[in-house]
Design an enzyme around this catalytic site. Structure first.
Site, PDB file in Angstrom:
ATOM      1  N   ARG A  21       0.836  -1.220   0.000  1.00 34.86           N
ATOM      2  CA  ARG A  21       0.000   0.000   0.000  1.00 34.86           C
ATOM      3  C   ARG A  21       0.862   1.256   0.000  1.00 34.86           C
ATOM      4  O   ARG A  21       0.508   2.267  -0.621  1.00 34.86           O
ATOM      5  CB  ARG A  21      -0.958  -0.038   1.187  1.00 34.86           C
ATOM      6  CG  ARG A  21      -2.056  -1.080   0.968  1.00 34.86           C
ATOM      7  CD  ARG A  21      -2.960  -1.213   2.163  1.00 34.86           C
ATOM      8  NE  ARG A  21      -3.649   0.019   2.488  1.00 34.86           N
ATOM      9  CZ  ARG A  21      -4.225   0.246   3.674  1.00 34.86           C
ATOM     10  NH1 ARG A  21      -4.166  -0.683   4.626  1.00 34.86           N
ATOM     11  NH2 ARG A  21      -4.835   1.366   3.912  1.00 34.86           N
TER      12      ARG A  21
ATOM     13  N   ASP B 103      -3.466   7.763   4.115  1.00 31.33           N
ATOM     14  CA  ASP B 103      -2.753   8.377   2.985  1.00 31.33           C
ATOM     15  C   ASP B 103      -2.439   9.844   3.306  1.00 31.33           C
ATOM     16  O   ASP B 103      -2.850  10.368   4.342  1.00 31.33           O
ATOM     17  CB  ASP B 103      -3.572   8.229   1.684  1.00 31.33           C
ATOM     18  CG  ASP B 103      -4.878   9.031   1.709  1.00 31.33           C
ATOM     19  OD1 ASP B 103      -4.838  10.245   1.968  1.00 31.33           O
ATOM     20  OD2 ASP B 103      -5.949   8.441   1.449  1.00 31.33           O
TER      21      ASP B 103
ATOM     22  N   HIS C 216      -6.128   7.457  12.539  1.00 35.55           N
ATOM     23  CA  HIS C 216      -5.701   6.058  12.341  1.00 35.55           C
ATOM     24  C   HIS C 216      -4.247   5.961  11.879  1.00 35.55           C
ATOM     25  O   HIS C 216      -3.835   4.922  11.366  1.00 35.55           O
ATOM     26  CB  HIS C 216      -6.626   5.342  11.343  1.00 35.55           C
ATOM     27  CG  HIS C 216      -7.992   5.066  11.917  1.00 35.55           C
ATOM     28  ND1 HIS C 216      -9.076   4.698  11.147  1.00 35.55           N
ATOM     29  CD2 HIS C 216      -8.453   5.107  13.199  1.00 35.55           C
ATOM     30  CE1 HIS C 216     -10.145   4.523  11.930  1.00 35.55           C
ATOM     31  NE2 HIS C 216      -9.789   4.771  13.174  1.00 35.55           N
TER      32      HIS C 216
ATOM     33  N   GLY D 224     -17.323  10.330   2.900  1.00 32.22           N
ATOM     34  CA  GLY D 224     -16.698   9.121   2.350  1.00 32.22           C
ATOM     35  C   GLY D 224     -16.339   8.064   3.377  1.00 32.22           C
ATOM     36  O   GLY D 224     -15.310   7.415   3.252  1.00 32.22           O
TER      37      GLY D 224
ATOM     38  N   SER E  63     -18.031   4.685   5.729  1.00 30.38           N
ATOM     39  CA  SER E  63     -19.191   3.791   5.806  1.00 30.38           C
ATOM     40  C   SER E  63     -19.843   3.787   7.180  1.00 30.38           C
ATOM     41  O   SER E  63     -20.927   3.226   7.348  1.00 30.38           O
ATOM     42  CB  SER E  63     -18.771   2.364   5.449  1.00 30.38           C
ATOM     43  OG  SER E  63     -17.830   1.887   6.396  1.00 30.38           O
TER      44      SER E  63
ATOM     45  N   LEU F 280     -21.055   8.500  -1.181  1.00 32.75           N
ATOM     46  CA  LEU F 280     -21.547   7.959  -2.446  1.00 32.75           C
ATOM     47  C   LEU F 280     -22.975   7.445  -2.304  1.00 32.75           C
ATOM     48  O   LEU F 280     -23.811   7.612  -3.190  1.00 32.75           O
ATOM     49  CB  LEU F 280     -20.629   6.824  -2.916  1.00 32.75           C
ATOM     50  CG  LEU F 280     -20.883   6.271  -4.300  1.00 32.75           C
ATOM     51  CD1 LEU F 280     -20.679   7.352  -5.368  1.00 32.75           C
ATOM     52  CD2 LEU F 280     -19.951   5.096  -4.588  1.00 32.75           C
TER      53      LEU F 280
END
Ligand code: BJW
Length: 235
Positions: free
Chosen positions: A62, A99, A114, A181, A183, A209
């Site tokens: 990743r 990221d 995180h 974005g 869940s 979304l």
């Protein structure tokens, strides 16, 4: 990071969905990361201690993906940076993402609850440093010199997320909470909307979304791709 000395009017929480259109996978969508690897094999402290090579390989892959020049911040990251630029004292940007696309999109003081993929932490001395190379069980610790104790600077299941005092204080004092974005499957982030609404008095907005697990908890929901709905909300 310390607790701010005055209320932060706007708290924004982002999740993997904001980086999807930059080319990074989400976790729980049909083609997401958890459809390819099991959480218990790569994202718990137990997995790391049982089989560090597998966990290192997962994060090395990743990390290399994130460093691919094709992966760039998108219109949603940039819109949030514009919002911060317009109201520098008034926006706290909290991300679950490891990221660095918010920073590369122009955001400052991003709260990475995180952790961060491009950092490594020494298990022996706790020192955190920028790390862009592959990690292996033989990577020595830069400060204390221990061998084989370095790990990705990320928060696995069962570990305490970072900067929680600062985030909880901001949630209970903000006037607007925006979730983008994510869940709503993972706590404590999934509980932020209730904290902002019930312990604070915030207006709460979901930008995603599709309706998330916690959609019904928000005052207002807007659904669509982040690169469309985030700039439209911000500008
Ligand atoms: C788009 C889009 C587009 C797609 N535009 N949208 C009850 C039972 C059992 C356990 C628990 C429990 N309650 C709480 C827990 C503990 C656990 C937990 O929540 N478990 C749940 C599974 C139930 N939580 C923890 O362990 C946390 N720690 C904790 O609670 O500490 C307290 C404590 C500690 C010790 C002892 C006791 C208490 C730690 C959680 C760590 C999560 N770590 C990960 C991996 C991080 C590193 C890495 O990246 O590898 O974090 S898991 C993974 O999920 C990652 C993410 O940050 C996190 C959230 O995922 P996210 O961002 O929401 O992604 P998705 O894929 O789920 O959703 C993407 C969304 O985007 C979708 O809705 C799409 O529709 C949308 N989308 N394209 C806009 N273009």
């Amino acid at each position: 990071m310390s607790i701010p000395d005055r209320p932060v009017p706007i708290v924004i929480l982002t999740g993997a969905g904001i980086s999807k259109e930059s080319g990074l996978d989400t976790f729980r969508d049909a083609d997401g990361i958890w459809s390819k690897v099991r959480i218990e094999d790569v994202a718990t402290p137990e997995a790391f201690h049982r089989d560090p090579e597998t966990v290192f390989e997962f994060y090395n892959h990743r990390r290399a993906g994130l460093l691919d020049p094709a992966i760039q911040p998108n219109a949603a990251h940039k819109a949030l940076a514009r919002l911060q630029e317009s109201w520098p004292e008034d926006v706290m940007l909290v991300t679950q993402n490891i990221d660095n696309l918010h920073e590369r999109g122009g955001s400052k003081d991003v709260v990475h609850m995180h952790g961060e993929l491009l950092k490594a932490r020494c298990e022996a001395c706790g020192n955190v440093a920028e790390w862009h190379e592959d990690l292996t069980i033989d990577t020595p610790c830069f400060i204390c010199g221990s061998v084989g104790t370095k790990r990705p600077h990320v928060v696995w299941f069962g570990e305490m997320p970072l900067h929680m005092d600062k985030i909880e204080w901001a949630l209970t004092h903000c006037g607007l909470f925006v979730s983008i974005g994510t869940s709503g499957n993972v706590y404590p982030a999934a509980g932020f909307v209730s904290m902002a609404r019930l312990r604070g008095q915030a207006h709460t907005v979901e930008l995603n979304l599709e309706p998330s697990e916690g959609s019904s908890l928000f005052h207002e929901c807007r659904h669509g791709p982040a690169t469309e709905i985030v700039p439209a909300f911000v500008d």
